[in-house]
Design a protein around this motif. Structure first.
Motif, PDB file in Angstrom:
ATOM      1  N   MET A 144       0.780  -1.093  -0.078  1.00 33.17           N
ATOM      2  CA  MET A 144       0.387  -0.359   0.387  1.00 33.17           C
ATOM      3  C   MET A 144       1.069   1.532   0.233  1.00 33.17           C
ATOM      4  O   MET A 144       0.131   2.587   0.001  1.00 33.17           O
ATOM      5  N   ARG A 145       2.321   1.435   0.399  1.00 29.68           N
ATOM      6  CA  ARG A 145       3.071   2.240   0.690  1.00 29.68           C
ATOM      7  C   ARG A 145       3.508   2.422  -0.768  1.00 29.68           C
ATOM      8  O   ARG A 145       3.051   3.551  -1.207  1.00 29.68           O
ATOM      9  N   LYS A 146       4.019   1.431  -1.023  1.00 29.41           N
ATOM     10  CA  LYS A 146       5.021   1.778  -2.963  1.00 29.41           C
ATOM     11  C   LYS A 146       3.851   1.560  -3.322  1.00 29.41           C
ATOM     12  O   LYS A 146       4.258   2.375  -4.340  1.00 29.41           O
ATOM     13  N   GLY A 147       2.443   1.520  -3.653  1.00 34.17           N
ATOM     14  CA  GLY A 147       1.803   2.018  -4.304  1.00 34.17           C
ATOM     15  C   GLY A 147       1.114   3.206  -3.940  1.00 34.17           C
ATOM     16  O   GLY A 147       0.387   4.198  -4.974  1.00 34.17           O
ATOM     17  N   GLU A 148       1.479   4.149  -2.847  1.00 35.75           N
ATOM     18  CA  GLU A 148       1.766   5.416  -3.281  1.00 35.75           C
ATOM     19  C   GLU A 148      -0.119   5.489  -2.717  1.00 35.75           C
ATOM     20  O   GLU A 148      -0.454   6.357  -3.072  1.00 35.75           O
ATOM     21  N   LEU A 149      -1.106   4.141  -2.310  1.00 41.15           N
ATOM     22  CA  LEU A 149      -2.064   4.549  -2.285  1.00 41.15           C
ATOM     23  C   LEU A 149      -2.664   5.100  -0.765  1.00 41.15           C
ATOM     24  O   LEU A 149      -3.743   5.870  -1.328  1.00 41.15           O
ATOM     25  N   PHE A 150      -2.243   5.348   0.076  1.00 45.70           N
ATOM     26  CA  PHE A 150      -2.585   6.197   0.934  1.00 45.70           C
ATOM     27  C   PHE A 150      -2.296   7.858   0.947  1.00 45.70           C
ATOM     28  O   PHE A 150      -3.658   8.585   1.014  1.00 45.70           O
ATOM     29  N   ASP A 151      -1.995   7.955  -0.475  1.00 44.17           N
ATOM     30  CA  ASP A 151      -1.777   9.849  -0.580  1.00 44.17           C
ATOM     31  C   ASP A 151      -3.531   9.878  -1.452  1.00 44.17           C
ATOM     32  O   ASP A 151      -4.260  10.669  -2.047  1.00 44.17           O
ATOM     33  N   GLU A 171      -1.475   7.932   8.468  1.00 40.84           N
ATOM     34  CA  GLU A 171      -1.869   6.301   7.871  1.00 40.84           C
ATOM     35  C   GLU A 171      -3.199   5.731   8.638  1.00 40.84           C
ATOM     36  O   GLU A 171      -3.984   5.638   7.681  1.00 40.84           O
ATOM     37  N   ARG A 172      -3.086   5.671   9.939  1.00 40.32           N
ATOM     38  CA  ARG A 172      -4.118   5.207  10.162  1.00 40.32           C
ATOM     39  C   ARG A 172      -5.535   6.164  10.356  1.00 40.32           C
ATOM     40  O   ARG A 172      -6.469   5.597  10.406  1.00 40.32           O
ATOM     41  N   ALA A 173      -5.202   7.339   9.877  1.00 39.72           N
ATOM     42  CA  ALA A 173      -6.442   8.490  10.005  1.00 39.72           C
ATOM     43  C   ALA A 173      -7.087   7.647   9.302  1.00 39.72           C
ATOM     44  O   ALA A 173      -9.062   8.328   8.872  1.00 39.72           O
ATOM     45  N   LYS A 174      -6.893   7.479   8.047  1.00 40.00           N
ATOM     46  CA  LYS A 174      -7.030   7.077   6.446  1.00 40.00           C
ATOM     47  C   LYS A 174      -7.492   5.471   6.369  1.00 40.00           C
ATOM     48  O   LYS A 174      -7.821   5.311   5.422  1.00 40.00           O
ATOM     49  N   LEU A 175      -7.482   4.592   7.376  1.00 32.62           N
ATOM     50  CA  LEU A 175      -7.447   3.679   7.645  1.00 32.62           C
ATOM     51  C   LEU A 175      -8.929   3.113   8.489  1.00 32.62           C
ATOM     52  O   LEU A 175      -8.902   3.594   9.892  1.00 32.62           O
ATOM     53  N   SER A 176      -9.924   2.482   7.969  1.00 35.69           N
ATOM     54  CA  SER A 176     -11.109   1.418   8.933  1.00 35.69           C
ATOM     55  C   SER A 176     -10.424   0.277   9.511  1.00 35.69           C
ATOM     56  O   SER A 176     -11.116  -0.573   8.556  1.00 35.69           O
ATOM     57  N   LEU A 177     -10.358   0.072  10.667  1.00 36.57           N
ATOM     58  CA  LEU A 177      -9.803  -1.683  10.599  1.00 36.57           C
ATOM     59  C   LEU A 177     -10.678  -1.893  11.526  1.00 36.57           C
ATOM     60  O   LEU A 177     -11.503  -1.299  12.893  1.00 36.57           O
ATOM     61  N   PRO A 178     -10.552  -3.218  11.948  1.00 37.76           N
ATOM     62  CA  PRO A 178     -11.679  -3.841  13.036  1.00 37.76           C
ATOM     63  C   PRO A 178     -11.667  -3.393  14.236  1.00 37.76           C
ATOM     64  O   PRO A 178     -10.297  -3.125  14.618  1.00 37.76           O
ATOM     65  N   SER A 179     -12.882  -3.360  14.972  1.00 37.15           N
ATOM     66  CA  SER A 179     -12.795  -2.756  15.989  1.00 37.15           C
ATOM     67  C   SER A 179     -13.630  -3.033  17.155  1.00 37.15           C
ATOM     68  O   SER A 179     -14.559  -3.523  16.796  1.00 37.15           O
ATOM     69  N   SER A 180     -13.067  -3.610  19.032  1.00 36.76           N
ATOM     70  CA  SER A 180     -13.681  -4.485  19.244  1.00 36.76           C
ATOM     71  C   SER A 180     -15.635  -3.642  19.488  1.00 36.76           C
ATOM     72  O   SER A 180     -16.364  -3.622  20.171  1.00 36.76           O
ATOM     73  N   TYR A 181     -14.807  -1.942  19.210  1.00 36.85           N
ATOM     74  CA  TYR A 181     -16.401  -0.669  19.702  1.00 36.85           C
ATOM     75  C   TYR A 181     -17.488  -1.422  17.659  1.00 36.85           C
ATOM     76  O   TYR A 181     -18.774  -0.573  18.126  1.00 36.85           O
TER      77      TYR A 181
END
Length: 70
Positions: free
Chosen positions: A23-30, A51-61
């Motif tokens: 994902m970083r090499k493909g510059e997807l975050f941008d 990077e974390r601000a742009k991802l919706s990761l699984p959460s116990s909430y």
């Protein structure tokens, strides 16, 4: 209702290359627009706040249905 749609393809990468590295090499975050998030599994966990601000990761909430989707 959720549907599966391919949103991005990049490569080729060698077997064993980590998803987050690709994902970083493909510059997807941008390419993720401000205020939007990419739905990702736990393989994309990162300590980089930008990077974390742009991802919706699984959460116990999350509701179980959403966690299953992620």
């Amino acid at each position: 209702m959720f549907t599966s749609n391919v949103a991005w393809i990049n490569g080729p990468f060698r077997g064993g290359e980590h998803d987050l590295t690709m994902m970083r090499k493909g510059e997807l975050f941008d390419k993720i627009a401000e205020g939007k998030k990419a739905i990702a599994d736990r393989g994309y966990q990162t300590g980089v706040p930008e990077e974390r601000a742009k991802l919706s990761l699984p959460s116990s909430y999350d509701p179980q249905e959403l966690n299953n989707f992620k």
